[in-house]
Write an enzyme that holds these catalytic residues in place. Structure first.
Site, mmCIF file in Angstrom:
data_model
loop_
_atom_site.group_PDB
_atom_site.id
_atom_site.type_symbol
_atom_site.label_atom_id
_atom_site.label_comp_id
_atom_site.label_asym_id
_atom_site.label_seq_id
_atom_site.Cartn_x
_atom_site.Cartn_y
_atom_site.Cartn_z
ATOM 1 N N ARG A 226 46.560 50.612 45.077
ATOM 2 C CA ARG A 226 47.583 51.028 44.117
ATOM 3 C C ARG A 226 47.530 52.552 44.002
ATOM 4 N NH1 ARG A 226 50.068 47.109 44.796
ATOM 5 N NH2 ARG A 226 50.613 45.477 43.326
ATOM 6 N N HIS A 274 55.016 51.012 50.863
ATOM 7 C CA HIS A 274 54.515 49.753 50.259
ATOM 8 C C HIS A 274 54.830 48.553 51.167
ATOM 9 C CE1 HIS A 274 53.274 47.839 46.182
ATOM 10 N NE2 HIS A 274 52.935 47.057 47.203
HETATM 11 P P1 NAP Z 1 41.086 40.670 43.911
HETATM 12 O O1 NAP Z 1 40.795 39.477 44.757
HETATM 13 O O2 NAP Z 1 41.321 40.486 42.457
HETATM 14 O O3 NAP Z 1 39.875 41.694 44.144
HETATM 15 C C1 NAP Z 1 39.737 42.851 43.402
HETATM 16 C C2 NAP Z 1 38.430 43.519 43.802
HETATM 17 O O4 NAP Z 1 38.335 44.756 43.087
HETATM 18 C C3 NAP Z 1 37.206 42.700 43.426
HETATM 19 O O5 NAP Z 1 36.209 42.837 44.403
HETATM 20 C C4 NAP Z 1 36.778 43.330 42.119
HETATM 21 O O6 NAP Z 1 35.394 43.220 41.829
HETATM 22 C C5 NAP Z 1 37.092 44.792 42.385
HETATM 23 N N1 NAP Z 1 37.229 45.529 41.129
HETATM 24 C C6 NAP Z 1 38.120 45.339 40.130
HETATM 25 N N2 NAP Z 1 37.895 46.201 39.128
HETATM 26 C C7 NAP Z 1 36.824 46.948 39.497
HETATM 27 C C8 NAP Z 1 36.096 47.987 38.886
HETATM 28 N N3 NAP Z 1 36.419 48.445 37.679
HETATM 29 N N4 NAP Z 1 35.046 48.507 39.558
HETATM 30 C C9 NAP Z 1 34.711 48.053 40.776
HETATM 31 N N5 NAP Z 1 35.359 47.059 41.421
HETATM 32 C C10 NAP Z 1 36.405 46.514 40.782
HETATM 33 O O7 NAP Z 1 42.365 41.453 44.465
HETATM 34 P P2 NAP Z 1 42.972 41.411 45.948
HETATM 35 O O8 NAP Z 1 43.764 40.183 46.153
HETATM 36 O O9 NAP Z 1 41.905 41.737 46.918
HETATM 37 O O10 NAP Z 1 44.017 42.626 45.842
HETATM 38 C C11 NAP Z 1 43.590 43.936 45.562
HETATM 39 C C12 NAP Z 1 44.780 44.821 45.278
HETATM 40 O O11 NAP Z 1 45.516 45.087 46.467
HETATM 41 C C13 NAP Z 1 45.843 44.207 44.366
HETATM 42 O O12 NAP Z 1 45.471 44.269 43.007
HETATM 43 C C14 NAP Z 1 47.041 45.075 44.658
HETATM 44 O O13 NAP Z 1 46.990 46.194 43.803
HETATM 45 C C15 NAP Z 1 46.804 45.529 46.099
HETATM 46 N N6 NAP Z 1 47.789 44.972 47.058
HETATM 47 C C16 NAP Z 1 48.553 45.835 47.771
HETATM 48 C C17 NAP Z 1 49.469 45.338 48.701
HETATM 49 C C18 NAP Z 1 50.291 46.273 49.538
HETATM 50 O O14 NAP Z 1 51.160 45.819 50.271
HETATM 51 N N7 NAP Z 1 50.038 47.557 49.500
HETATM 52 C C19 NAP Z 1 49.588 43.955 48.894
HETATM 53 C C20 NAP Z 1 48.806 43.118 48.122
HETATM 54 C C21 NAP Z 1 47.901 43.638 47.211
HETATM 55 P P3 NAP Z 1 34.700 41.778 41.622
HETATM 56 O O15 NAP Z 1 34.613 41.213 43.032
HETATM 57 O O16 NAP Z 1 33.388 42.101 41.049
HETATM 58 O O17 NAP Z 1 35.620 40.992 40.726
#
Ligand code: NAP
Length: 311
Positions: A226, A274
């Site tokens: 993000r 994006h």
């Molecule tokens: P997810 O499964 O919820 O994983 C989030 C990860 O971030 C987890 O490992 C979490 O830690 C870690 N995290 C969250 N808050 C944190 C903090 N304060 N300090 C350290 N680590 C932290 O999410 P995901 O499905 O992988 O997706 C991640 C992000 O990718 C989405 O939220 C979105 O913003 C982005 N995204 C972008 C696109 C694009 O096309 N550009 C597409 C899809 C998603 P824990 O493992 O300890 O919970």
């Protein structure tokens, strides 16, 4: 009992989801009535939601039992005070595949120095040493569905990968860190840094001037997470000073990125609009159908968002 489901993803998405969603519901044996508009919000039990198209006020939906997001990121709905029912987000296997490919592609571009060769087609035979993946240290911030898949693929190519998450993780082939000290360790060693964190109050502006300064000189950032994870001014200053060699950015604080934003013209920035990875109707429909089945059966929903934590 037939579940009343409102698809609030907008007309274009409805056109691409209507058939796969109906098929996925049939496959999962879910009895549901799907509609893309609600004449009577009081009948709606589930909203399939995207930011921008979905409702901002959930108060009229008095029978609502769950909201199921089609996006992985939930920062635009998670704090909505009118939402009182469980919220799920999208974990779509095809979206994960797409993100893995985006990250591997952009990391390899920088690792192999592809730009150096492509930019100078000038008849000069400049041989150079090309490092192996195992000689390159990559940091991945975020070890969730997407970060874990990207980090694992990089490790399988031989990269030395350190990952960072909020809670301790133990993932094969990765050196996992957490907490502030863990972040410092990952940043200190990341010649290429990939950010796949959600946007929450805790991650807002995480990569500020102080933390960017920890990256090794000449480091590269790839951000498909993000835009708000990075302080734009600090990033531009680090690129201008040459401390950072490049930033490949897919997400921005304002989207679409305004035409006069300095990222567009900066020689050390690559902008992608994006497109790192989108939710795919076939696979995402199966995820929604499975959650509707669970809701009807009184089973726990998959991919529930923790509203307090923000992701
Ligand atoms: P997810 O499964 O919820 O994983 C989030 C990860 O971030 C987890 O490992 C979490 O830690 C870690 N995290 C969250 N808050 C944190 C903090 N304060 N300090 C350290 N680590 C932290 O999410 P995901 O499905 O992988 O997706 C991640 C992000 O990718 C989405 O939220 C979105 O913003 C982005 N995204 C972008 C696109 C694009 O096309 N550009 C597409 C899809 C998603 P824990 O493992 O300890 O919970």
């Amino acid at each position: 009992m037939t579940l009343e489901v409102l698809f609030a993803g907008g007309p274009d998405r409805w056109a691409s989801y209507r058939t796969p969603l109906a098929m996925a519901l049939a496959e999962a044996g879910v009895d549901a009535r799907l509609a893309d508009s609600a004449e009577d919000p009081e009948r709606v039990e589930v909203i399939v939601y995207t930011p921008g198209s979905g409702p901002r006020d959930f108060t009229p939906y008095t029978r609502l039992r769950a909201v199921m997001g089609l996006w992985a990121g939930v920062e635009r709905i998670v704090g909505n005070p009118t939402l009182k029912v469980p919220l799920t987000r999208m974990v779509d296997p095809a979206m994960t595949e797409g993100m893995r490919e985006y990250v591997v592609g952009h990391v390899l571009r920088h690792h192999l120095g592809l730009d150096l060769d492509l930019a100078r087609q000038d008849g000069v035979w400049r041989q150079r040493h090309v490092a192996l993946a195992r000689e390159r240290r990559v940091g991945v911030l975020g070890l969730g569905a997407l970060g874990r898949a990207a980090a694992t693929a990089l490790a399988q190519l031989g990269f030395s990968v350190s990952g960072w998450s909020r809670t301790p993780r133990d993932l094969p082939g990765l050196s996992c860190r957490h907490g502030e000290a863990g972040l410092a360790e990952v940043l200190d060693g990341a010649e290429i840094l990939v950010t796949l964190l959600p946007h929450t109050p805790d991650t807002e502006g995480l990569l500020d001037a102080r933390r960017l300064a920890r990256l090794p000189a000449g480091a590269v950032i790839v951000n498909p997470g993000r835009g708000a994870l990075i302080d734009d001014d600090a990033l531009l200053a680090a690129l201008d000073s040459g401390h950072l060699a490049h930033a490949t950015l897919d997400v921005f604080r304002t989207e679409p990125l305004p035409p006069d934003h300095p990222f567009w013209s900066h020689p050390r920035v690559t902008v992608t609009p994006h497109i790192a990875s989108e939710t795919r109707p076939d696979t995402a429909s199966r995820v929604i159908a499975e959650n509707l089945r669970r809701l009807a059966a009184g089973e726990p929903l998959l991919h529930l968002v923790d509203r307090q934590r923000g992701y």
